[in-house]
Design an enzyme around this catalytic site. Structure first.
Site, mmCIF file in Angstrom:
data_model
loop_
_atom_site.group_PDB
_atom_site.id
_atom_site.type_symbol
_atom_site.label_atom_id
_atom_site.label_comp_id
_atom_site.label_asym_id
_atom_site.label_seq_id
_atom_site.Cartn_x
_atom_site.Cartn_y
_atom_site.Cartn_z
ATOM 1 N N LYS A 56 -82.425 64.016 -3.244
ATOM 2 C CA LYS A 56 -81.084 64.594 -3.118
ATOM 3 C C LYS A 56 -80.334 63.773 -2.069
ATOM 4 C CE LYS A 56 -77.909 67.966 -3.160
ATOM 5 N NZ LYS A 56 -78.280 69.362 -2.862
ATOM 6 N N ILE A 57 -79.068 63.500 -2.337
ATOM 7 C CA ILE A 57 -78.235 62.767 -1.369
ATOM 8 C C ILE A 57 -76.810 63.312 -1.416
ATOM 9 C CG2 ILE A 57 -79.448 60.546 -1.163
ATOM 10 C CD1 ILE A 57 -76.528 61.092 -3.578
ATOM 11 N N THR A 110 -70.724 63.889 2.282
ATOM 12 C CA THR A 110 -69.483 63.942 1.512
ATOM 13 C C THR A 110 -68.401 64.649 2.313
ATOM 14 O OG1 THR A 110 -70.796 63.988 -0.507
ATOM 15 C CG2 THR A 110 -68.485 64.606 -0.708
ATOM 16 N N ALA A 111 -68.811 65.568 3.184
ATOM 17 C CA ALA A 111 -67.847 66.239 4.057
ATOM 18 C C ALA A 111 -67.072 65.228 4.888
ATOM 19 C CB ALA A 111 -68.579 67.231 4.964
ATOM 20 N N HIS A 149 -72.353 74.330 3.462
ATOM 21 C CA HIS A 149 -73.405 75.299 3.133
ATOM 22 C C HIS A 149 -72.952 76.730 3.441
ATOM 23 C CE1 HIS A 149 -75.716 71.834 2.276
ATOM 24 N NE2 HIS A 149 -76.177 71.602 3.476
#
Length: 278
Positions: A56-57, A110-111, A149
């Site tokens: 996951k990335i 990505t944030a 999250h």
């Protein structure tokens, strides 16, 4: 038997998605997975060193990883109404933050990419693990932070003010869902193996959606500090039809994010297919 290292986060959406695959509840003949659970920024850094076969990335990180990894169609986090939020200790405008410290959950998240695409004039960006950002803001260690999250469900309880929903901004700008994180496979792996894993992962998502109780113990084991209600909200927000298969709209969203990041010189220009091709 092929042995593959597999990295994903302990967040409820990932443990929900991967539970069936890891525990043999869906078939992936001839493949054994050795999982490694880390926060997404650690996974981003491990992938930069090509230390994981599958991982996951953040899609931001994928922009830097395309020479070594390809994207899977399944298992990722992409959708609407699920983007990062910019929150602050006091009401203010985003322009007010140009010369003030802003906390982000990782350089390659990505944030952070969305924050830079929105405005590249922020001069004091500092990195903290995502779960430490709100406590740091409560201690007045920065003016604002980009939260991800389950923090999006609880920031108001910490006396914080939302300044911008970066996901909503992206959706209004492009008309596309927001690509947060995806699952990668080493480009050097056989295409047939990558496709087999991709299919098995899609089945793992479907299994979890059909039998959510089967993943409950595994999720709770890695999210002990979260209430069942927050865990449920987390999964409902980040696991959707795009987690089974990106589809045309999901692929368009990923390509648009990468293209805009390349144009702003936030990631290198790499002319390689993003998926495995025979």
């Amino acid at each position: 038997m092929t042995e593959l290292t597999l990295g994903y986060s302990p967040c409820p959406n990932d443990t929900f998605i991967f539970n069936a695959l890891i525990h043999g509840l869906v078939p992936c003949p001839g493949v054994t997975f050795h999982e490694r659970l880390e926060d997404v920024e650690t996974l981003n850094r491990l992938a930069l060193k090509t230390q994981l076969d599958l991982t996951k990335i953040s899609y931001h990180a994928f922009g830097h990883l395309r020479r070594d990894y390809v994207l899977l169609h399944s298992g990722g986090a992409l959708g609407r109404g699920c983007g990062p939020l910019v929150v602050a200790t006091q009401p203010m405008t985003m322009k007010d933050l140009h010369d003030k410290p802003i906390l982000i959950p990782g350089e390659l998240t990505t944030a952070n990419l969305l924050l830079q695409l929105y405005d590249q004039k922020f001069s004091e960006i500092r990195v903290l693990p995502f779960d430490q950002i709100m406590p740091a803001l409560e201690r007045n260690e920065a003016a604002a932070g980009v939260i991800i999250h389950e923090s999006r469900f609880t920031f108001a309880e910490h006396g914080l003010h939302q300044l911008l929903d970066l996901g909503a901004w992206w959706e209004q700008l492009t008309g596309l869902p927001i690509p947060l994180g995806g699952i990668l496979a080493k480009r050097s792996l056989p295409v047939r193996l990558i496709q087999q894993v991709d299919q098995a992962l899609a089945e793992s998502v479907r299994y979890a959606q059909a039998h959510p109780e089967k993943a409950a113990e595994y999720i709770r084991q890695h999210a002990q500090e979260l209430s069942d209600s927050v865990t449920h909200e987390h999964i409902q927000l980040y696991v959707n039809e795009f987690s089974v298969n990106l589809g045309d709209e999901g692929i368009a969203a990923v390509q648009e994010l990468l293209a805009r990041a390349e144009k702003c010189r936030l990631i290198p220009v790499i002319d390689l297919p993003i998926f495995a091709t025979s």
